[in-house]
Design a protein around this motif. Structure first.
Motif, PDB file in Angstrom:
ATOM      1  N   SER A  32       0.903  14.647  -1.340  1.00  0.00           N
ATOM      2  CA  SER A  32       0.051  15.449  -1.648  1.00  0.00           C
ATOM      3  C   SER A  32      -0.228  16.688  -0.968  1.00  0.00           C
ATOM      4  O   SER A  32      -0.312  17.519  -1.159  1.00  0.00           O
ATOM      5  CB  SER A  32      -1.268  14.814  -2.016  1.00  0.00           C
ATOM      6  N   ASP A  33      -0.303  16.480   0.452  1.00  0.00           N
ATOM      7  CA  ASP A  33      -0.494  17.190   1.741  1.00  0.00           C
ATOM      8  C   ASP A  33       0.619  18.204   1.753  1.00  0.00           C
ATOM      9  O   ASP A  33       0.477  19.399   1.778  1.00  0.00           O
ATOM     10  CB  ASP A  33      -0.596  16.534   2.785  1.00  0.00           C
ATOM     11  N   ARG A  78       1.782   8.709  -0.698  1.00  0.00           N
ATOM     12  CA  ARG A  78       0.950   9.318  -1.761  1.00  0.00           C
ATOM     13  C   ARG A  78       0.033  10.627  -0.741  1.00  0.00           C
ATOM     14  O   ARG A  78       0.163  11.785  -1.426  1.00  0.00           O
ATOM     15  CB  ARG A  78      -0.159   8.676  -2.391  1.00  0.00           C
ATOM     16  N   ALA A  79      -0.456  10.524   0.157  1.00  0.00           N
ATOM     17  CA  ALA A  79      -1.374  11.452   0.979  1.00  0.00           C
ATOM     18  C   ALA A  79      -0.059  12.266   1.576  1.00  0.00           C
ATOM     19  O   ALA A  79      -0.341  13.589   1.362  1.00  0.00           O
ATOM     20  CB  ALA A  79      -2.214  10.828   2.096  1.00  0.00           C
ATOM     21  N   GLU A  80       0.854  11.849   2.040  1.00  0.00           N
ATOM     22  CA  GLU A  80       1.862  12.869   2.455  1.00  0.00           C
ATOM     23  C   GLU A  80       2.581  13.555   1.648  1.00  0.00           C
ATOM     24  O   GLU A  80       2.667  15.102   1.634  1.00  0.00           O
ATOM     25  CB  GLU A  80       2.892  12.182   3.295  1.00  0.00           C
ATOM     26  N   ASP A 127       0.962  -1.197  -0.129  1.00  0.00           N
ATOM     27  CA  ASP A 127       0.014   0.048   0.098  1.00  0.00           C
ATOM     28  C   ASP A 127       0.840   1.149   0.030  1.00  0.00           C
ATOM     29  O   ASP A 127       1.820   1.537   0.697  1.00  0.00           O
ATOM     30  CB  ASP A 127      -1.058   0.206   1.412  1.00  0.00           C
ATOM     31  N   TRP A 128       0.500   1.963  -1.109  1.00  0.00           N
ATOM     32  CA  TRP A 128       1.216   3.444  -1.158  1.00  0.00           C
ATOM     33  C   TRP A 128       0.508   4.702  -0.813  1.00  0.00           C
ATOM     34  O   TRP A 128       0.853   5.815  -0.828  1.00  0.00           O
ATOM     35  CB  TRP A 128       2.044   3.410  -2.628  1.00  0.00           C
ATOM     36  N   SER A 129      -0.570   4.336  -0.260  1.00  0.00           N
ATOM     37  CA  SER A 129      -1.577   5.500   0.040  1.00  0.00           C
ATOM     38  C   SER A 129      -1.018   6.519   1.157  1.00  0.00           C
ATOM     39  O   SER A 129      -1.217   7.648   0.923  1.00  0.00           O
ATOM     40  CB  SER A 129      -2.825   4.916   0.446  1.00  0.00           C
ATOM     41  N   THR A 130      -0.345   6.044   2.029  1.00  0.00           N
ATOM     42  CA  THR A 130       0.161   7.118   2.942  1.00  0.00           C
ATOM     43  C   THR A 130       1.254   7.915   2.122  1.00  0.00           C
ATOM     44  O   THR A 130       1.265   9.011   2.842  1.00  0.00           O
ATOM     45  CB  THR A 130       0.750   6.202   4.377  1.00  0.00           C
ATOM     46  N   GLU A 173       2.763  12.522  -7.930  1.00  0.00           N
ATOM     47  CA  GLU A 173       2.187  11.366  -7.474  1.00  0.00           C
ATOM     48  C   GLU A 173       2.240  10.310  -8.306  1.00  0.00           C
ATOM     49  O   GLU A 173       2.831   9.162  -8.250  1.00  0.00           O
ATOM     50  CB  GLU A 173       0.621  11.571  -7.265  1.00  0.00           C
ATOM     51  N   HIS A 201       4.627   6.844  -7.647  1.00  0.00           N
ATOM     52  CA  HIS A 201       3.804   5.387  -7.782  1.00  0.00           C
ATOM     53  C   HIS A 201       4.584   4.678  -8.718  1.00  0.00           C
ATOM     54  O   HIS A 201       4.724   3.336  -8.440  1.00  0.00           O
ATOM     55  CB  HIS A 201       2.597   5.609  -8.422  1.00  0.00           C
TER      56      HIS A 201
END
Length: 122
Positions: free
Chosen positions: A17-18, A13-15, A8-11, A34, A38
């Motif tokens: 983006s934020d 990616r979110a960091e 899972d790369w969502s963390t 992003e 990825h």
């Protein structure tokens, strides 16, 4: 045996983006960052066998540097031959090179760090 699905790369990616949104970066550049992240993240899993690649984000002034570290000492080939148009893979690093301002790989004591840089006002 490696899992069939990438980690899972969502963390990460979110960091990313934020961080860029808070710094006022354009949505277009955030999207480029992003996608490049990825590609490097999945490459670290798929080609280097890293179950959980280490991602480092550094934002200084108007420059972003993203590094993805894995345990494989094999550096990405450069220059890479063009991907076969009918192949299901082989375009990731070409895409990273096209989306970013700088791209490279550095050997580490154990493994390597593959990185890219983007500038806010290119």
């Amino acid at each position: 045996m490696r899992a069939c699905n990438p980690p899972d790369w969502s963390t990460a990616r979110a960091e990313l983006s934020d961080l860029l949104a808070a710094a006022g970066w354009s949505p277009s550049l955030i999207g480029d960052a992003e996608l490049a992240l990825h590609e490097l993240f999945v490459n670290a899993w798929r080609h280097a066998g890293s179950p959980a690649p280490l991602v480092t984000l550094v934002l200084s002034a108007q420059r972003l540097r993203v590094s993805v570290c894995d345990d494989s000492p094999v550096l990405p080939g450069d220059p890479r031959p063009p991907a076969d148009p009918l192949s299901c893979s082989g375009r990731g690093l070409h895409l990273v090179r096209a989306l970013t301002h700088r791209f490279g790989a550095d050997p580490r004591k154990q493994g390597k760090a593959v990185w890219f840089e983007l500038e806010a006002a290119a």
